[in-house]
Design a protein around this motif. Structure first.
Motif, PDB file in Angstrom:
ATOM      1  N   ASN A 195       0.824  -1.203   0.000  1.00 46.99           N
ATOM      2  CA  ASN A 195       0.000   0.000   0.000  1.00 46.99           C
ATOM      3  C   ASN A 195       0.862   1.257   0.000  1.00 46.99           C
ATOM      4  O   ASN A 195       0.522   2.259  -0.651  1.00 46.99           O
ATOM      5  N   ALA A 196       1.972   1.218   0.732  1.00 48.75           N
ATOM      6  CA  ALA A 196       2.885   2.363   0.733  1.00 48.75           C
ATOM      7  C   ALA A 196       3.507   2.556  -0.644  1.00 48.75           C
ATOM      8  O   ALA A 196       3.657   3.682  -1.131  1.00 48.75           O
ATOM      9  N   PHE A 197       3.863   1.457  -1.284  1.00 54.47           N
ATOM     10  CA  PHE A 197       4.418   1.539  -2.639  1.00 54.47           C
ATOM     11  C   PHE A 197       3.400   2.149  -3.599  1.00 54.47           C
ATOM     12  O   PHE A 197       3.751   3.007  -4.430  1.00 54.47           O
ATOM     13  N   GLU A 198       2.142   1.725  -3.498  1.00 55.91           N
ATOM     14  CA  GLU A 198       1.115   2.249  -4.393  1.00 55.91           C
ATOM     15  C   GLU A 198       0.918   3.750  -4.188  1.00 55.91           C
ATOM     16  O   GLU A 198       0.716   4.498  -5.150  1.00 55.91           O
ATOM     17  N   GLN A 199       0.976   4.218  -2.940  1.00 57.40           N
ATOM     18  CA  GLN A 199       0.833   5.651  -2.694  1.00 57.40           C
ATOM     19  C   GLN A 199       2.013   6.412  -3.271  1.00 57.40           C
ATOM     20  O   GLN A 199       1.858   7.504  -3.838  1.00 57.40           O
TER      21      GLN A 199
END
Length: 447
Positions: A195-199
């Protein structure tokens, strides 16, 4: 099993995440007092496994198929930062009216906000490839029709009609997050990192998109940015949806009721609405304050700060509550206000970089809450509702900041708006109890 060993997937039955076990468990050594003459030891047939990377992001992409769908999705997401500025430049150049350009692009934004949850619901019910491809084709045709109308200087009403079909553009970021949620549903630590990567990817796209669009429109011709964005969108969606091995299964009979009826979802969407107002008001205020060629690069520093903070947050094993993130955001949003009061552009650039560092952790935490509140069979719909609330907040913040820039006695006052919006989001979070609780340490499941 020590995590330094290679983990290989084994079937776990329909609907279940793959189990991971040591390769030696898949190919056990033969029983008996010793090997027969000419017998080749299993270690010679199956060499010692390579250790997994220490970097959690590299471990994500050790999963089969993740690199391919991420690459296609990245191509599909860059146009999100290109269409708006491309079409404003294109329409303003042809009609000499920024008012018309802003009204047309705003119409497309509103139409997209209304249609996006319905498109997402169809994606959840029938599958990503089956819905996203025709929806993207229709949206691309709308963009191409708009380019044609502008090129031929059609009446203004034709521009509003042409942009309407672009509302079917699928939520490519939500579809990518849904794939990670499906692949990593039994590994909360890895899902947090994903999720951090996607943000961080979102921030990267909104950093690069406007720059690419502005360069194309100025170096080639006014319609070049929109044409390139349409091409990238269609190409990226086709590449992304072609990766069927990582696609979440369709849910022909999803959980009854809209995600809006889930307890806590409406207050959370109100928080997303206020958070969007932070972004919209900051962008317009910064552009009006700088009022020159440095506006884009200086504003991009906010996205850069968010991108770096998001990647660092993804490496952390400890999550923060949404209330804590919003408190930090309220505090850091004062940095551009204090910097603008000095009248120094370098100070403002530093202030925006600092303010951006609160963005990604807040969005990662908020999207994580959306994933937990939404039934798996309606996950894409739930995340699209969050994006819709954000877009509505961005539009509200932009309009408010535009009025303030025209009527306030000093442009510095415009930087009060992001601080106010962040404080409102924090107050809503505290009043409704959304995102409360102590930060949790997330651990990978035992192997």
């Amino acid at each position: 099993m020590p995590q330094s060993h290679l983990l290989v997937p084994t079937p776990a039955g329909p609907g279940l995440a793959p189990r991971f076990q040591d390769p030696s468990a898949v190919h056990p050594a033969p029983a008996g007092p010793g090997p027969a003459p000419g017998f080749q030891a299993p270690s010679a047939v199956h060499p010692a496994p390579r250790p997994l990377p220490r970097n959690p992001y590299l471990r994500l992409f050790a999963l089969p198929g993740t690199r391919a769908f991420t690459a296609g999705n990245l191509v599909a997401r860059i146009p999100a930062g290109m269409f708006g500025i491309s079409e404003v430049i294109m329409i303003a150049a042809a009609y000499d009216s920024y008012t018309l350009a802003g009204a047309v692009t705003a119409t497309g934004l509103v139409a997209g906000a209304l249609a996006a949850p319905w498109t997402a619901r169809l994606v959840d019910r029938h599958g990503q490839a089956r819905i996203a491809v025709p929806a993207t084709v229709l949206a691309v045709l709308g963009h191409l029709l708009l380019v044609l109308c502008v090129h031929e200087q059609a009446p203004a009403w034709a521009l509003f009609a042409a942009i309407a079909p672009t509302a079917t553009t699928p939520n490519t970021g939500g579809m990518s997050r849904a794939r990670w949620a499906h692949l990593l549903r039994n590994d909360p630590a890895a899902l947090h990192t994903a999720n951090a990567f996607e943000q961080a990817v979102d921030e990267l796209c909104f950093m690069l998109g406007p720059v690419i669009a502005a360069v194309l429109c100025s170096a080639l011709f006014p319609e070049a940015g929109a044409l390139a964005a349409a091409t990238l969108l269609l190409t990226g969606v086709l590449l992304f949806t072609a990766q069927r091995s990582t696609e979440p299964p369709a849910a022909p009979h999803p959980s009854p009721g809209s995600p809006l009826r889930t307890k806590g979802m409406m207050p959370l969407l109100a928080v997303f609405l206020s958070t969007g107002a932070i972004f919209g008001s900051m962008e317009v205020t910064a552009v009006a304050y700088v009022d020159g060629p440095w506006a884009g690069p200086i504003l991009a520093l906010q996205a850069a700060g968010s991108c770096v903070a998001g990647l660092l947050y993804g490496r952390s094993r400890r999550t923060a509550g949404l209330r804590t993130c919003l408190a930090a955001m309220t505090l850091l949003m004062t940095a551009p206000l204090l910097a603008a009061s000095t009248g120094s552009l370098p100070a403002l650039a530093a202030g925006l970089l600092i303010a951006g560092m609160a963005t990604a952790p807040t969005m990662v935490t908020g999207m994580g809450l959306v994933q937990r509140l939404t039934p798996p069979s309606r996950l894409n719909e739930g995340m699209t509702l969050a994006v819709t609330a954000l877009l509505a907040g961005i539009a509200t913040g932009s309009a408010t900041a535009g009025w303030t820039a025209d009527h306030a006695p000093t442009l510095t006052l415009g930087f009060v708006l992001p601080v106010t919006a962040a404080a409102v989001a924090l107050a809503l979070c505290a009043a409704t109890g959304v995102g409360g609780g102590r930060p949790a340490r997330i651990e990978a499941p035992s192997r």
